[in-house]
Design a protein around this motif. Structure first.
Motif, short mmCIF file in Angstrom:
data_model
loop_
_atom_site.label_atom_id
_atom_site.label_comp_id
_atom_site.label_asym_id
_atom_site.label_seq_id
_atom_site.Cartn_x
_atom_site.Cartn_y
_atom_site.Cartn_z
N GLY A 29 30.08 -38.72 40.58
CA GLY A 29 31.13 -38.52 41.56
C GLY A 29 31.35 -37.06 41.90
N SER A 30 32.59 -36.70 42.21
CA SER A 30 32.90 -35.37 42.71
C SER A 30 32.55 -34.26 41.72
CB SER A 30 34.39 -35.28 43.08
OG SER A 30 34.72 -36.19 44.10
N LEU A 171 36.84 -42.86 53.97
CA LEU A 171 35.72 -42.17 53.35
C LEU A 171 34.59 -43.13 52.98
CD1 LEU A 171 37.66 -39.64 51.08
CD2 LEU A 171 36.45 -39.15 53.21
N THR A 172 34.95 -44.32 52.52
CA THR A 172 33.92 -45.30 52.16
C THR A 172 33.15 -45.75 53.39
OG1 THR A 172 35.16 -46.10 50.24
CG2 THR A 172 33.49 -47.58 51.15
N VAL A 173 33.84 -46.00 54.50
CA VAL A 173 33.16 -46.42 55.71
C VAL A 173 32.21 -45.33 56.20
CG1 VAL A 173 33.52 -46.89 58.16
CG2 VAL A 173 34.85 -48.12 56.47
N ALA A 174 32.65 -44.08 56.14
CA ALA A 174 31.79 -42.97 56.58
C ALA A 174 30.56 -42.86 55.69
CB ALA A 174 32.58 -41.67 56.56
N ARG A 175 30.76 -42.95 54.38
CA ARG A 175 29.63 -42.83 53.45
C ARG A 175 28.69 -44.02 53.60
NH1 ARG A 175 32.36 -41.12 47.75
NH2 ARG A 175 30.31 -40.24 47.29
N GLY A 183 19.80 -44.00 54.54
CA GLY A 183 19.33 -44.29 53.19
C GLY A 183 19.73 -43.25 52.16
N ARG A 184 20.75 -42.43 52.46
CA ARG A 184 21.13 -41.40 51.50
C ARG A 184 22.63 -41.49 51.19
NH1 ARG A 184 23.25 -36.72 54.16
NH2 ARG A 184 23.23 -37.00 56.44
N LEU A 185 23.01 -40.86 50.09
CA LEU A 185 24.41 -40.79 49.68
C LEU A 185 24.97 -39.43 50.07
CD1 LEU A 185 24.25 -42.34 46.08
CD2 LEU A 185 24.65 -43.51 48.27
N ILE A 186 26.25 -39.40 50.45
CA ILE A 186 26.90 -38.14 50.79
C ILE A 186 28.19 -38.01 49.99
CG2 ILE A 186 25.93 -38.05 53.11
CD1 ILE A 186 28.66 -38.98 54.18
N LYS A 188 32.31 -36.84 49.44
CA LYS A 188 33.53 -37.06 50.21
C LYS A 188 33.77 -35.92 51.20
CE LYS A 188 35.75 -39.92 46.69
NZ LYS A 188 36.85 -40.04 45.71
N ARG A 189 33.43 -34.70 50.82
CA ARG A 189 33.57 -33.58 51.74
C ARG A 189 32.69 -33.80 52.98
NH1 ARG A 189 35.13 -28.20 51.32
NH2 ARG A 189 35.33 -28.35 49.05
N GLU A 190 31.45 -34.23 52.77
CA GLU A 190 30.56 -34.50 53.89
C GLU A 190 31.07 -35.68 54.72
OE1 GLU A 190 26.13 -33.31 52.36
OE2 GLU A 190 27.13 -34.97 51.31
N ALA A 191 31.68 -36.66 54.05
CA ALA A 191 32.19 -37.84 54.75
C ALA A 191 33.30 -37.46 55.73
CB ALA A 191 32.70 -38.87 53.75
N LEU A 192 34.10 -36.46 55.38
CA LEU A 192 35.15 -36.03 56.30
C LEU A 192 34.56 -35.53 57.62
CD1 LEU A 192 37.56 -34.27 53.79
CD2 LEU A 192 38.15 -36.20 55.27
#
Length: 242
Positions: A29-30, A171-175, A183-186, A188-192
């Motif tokens: 996580g973070s 944030l979950t919807v954006a990620r 196909g990648r994970l981002i 929470k900062r990137e999700a914003l």
């Protein structure tokens, strides 16, 4: 690492080693991704143990977690995975979170995060113990989570009046959108930043950013915020699932 966080993790490791047959302890996580905000981010931990937690160890863990009296202890979450169950994506594992012990699976997203860059606190790294998650397994989980949890919960209203539902929902919807698209994970900062690309309500995004990073909050009632957040999550989730 933040001083109080380092102290808490050191104390927790000192306490957990004699309490259970510990093989490894990792953070994800973070904290592992470099987006950790002390006092606002959770401390997400995974403990690998030699065998399933028995009744006596369950009581010991409940006392150990409840007795952590250091700053930030309320943010520490930990799941305990027996070595023999590491490959089972559906197995439910003893977990401490939100001030109590319960059982839940460790998701493919968490497993992928661990392989991508865990903070190794004790024992072997994830690559030596944890089977990798396939792209198909990751996508299947993300789609199911969007459809059966987040989209389903846009039919209700009360949850969306709380900070946690607004934050996690958007944030979950954006990620999830990025995972299903690229196909990648981002983080929470990137999700914003992705939320802006998805035409999320600017005031709601500003509110999430302000609370996460200690910035001045915009003028926005929680009732208006709830309506905007719920409508966006419903629309964005449907779009991501196409």
């Amino acid at each position: 690492m933040h001083g109080a966080t380092d102290l808490l993790l050191t104390r927790f490791l000192d306490d957990i080693v004699p309490a259970v047959p510990l093989v490894a302890l990792w953070a994800h996580g973070s904290l592992a991704a470099g987006d950790y905000q002390p006092g606002r981010s959770d401390l997400d931990l995974i403990a690998v143990v030699e065998r399933p937690i028995n009744r006596e160890e369950w009581k010991r863990l409940k006392h150990l977690h409840g007795a952590l009296d250091l700053p930030l202890a309320e943010h520490l979450h930990c799941s305990y995975l027996p070595e023999a169950e590491l490959a089972d994506l559906k197995a439910e594992h003893v977990t401490w979170a939100h001030d109590h012990l319960f059982q839940r699976p460790v998701t493919p997203v968490t497993r992928r995060e661990l392989h991508a860059g865990a903070l190794e606190l004790y024992g072997p790294p994830p690559g030596e113990l944890l089977p990798p998650v396939s792209d198909e397994e990751l996508v299947t989980f993300v789609r199911t989570d969007l459809e059966e949890f987040w989209l389903a919960n846009t039919h209700g209203r009360r949850h969306w009046l709380t900070d946690i539902w607004v934050d996690l929902g958007l944030l979950t919807v954006a990620r999830a959108t990025v995972t299903l698209r690229d196909g990648r994970l981002i983080t929470k900062r990137e999700a914003l930043d992705v939320l802006a690309e998805l035409d999320a309500p600017p005031l709601v995004v500003a509110d999430i950013r302000a609370r996460r990073y200690g910035l001045p909050r915009p003028a926005l009632s929680r009732f208006r915020r709830a309506k905007l957040a719920r409508a966006f999550v419903r629309t964005a989730a449907k779009h991501a699932l196409r």
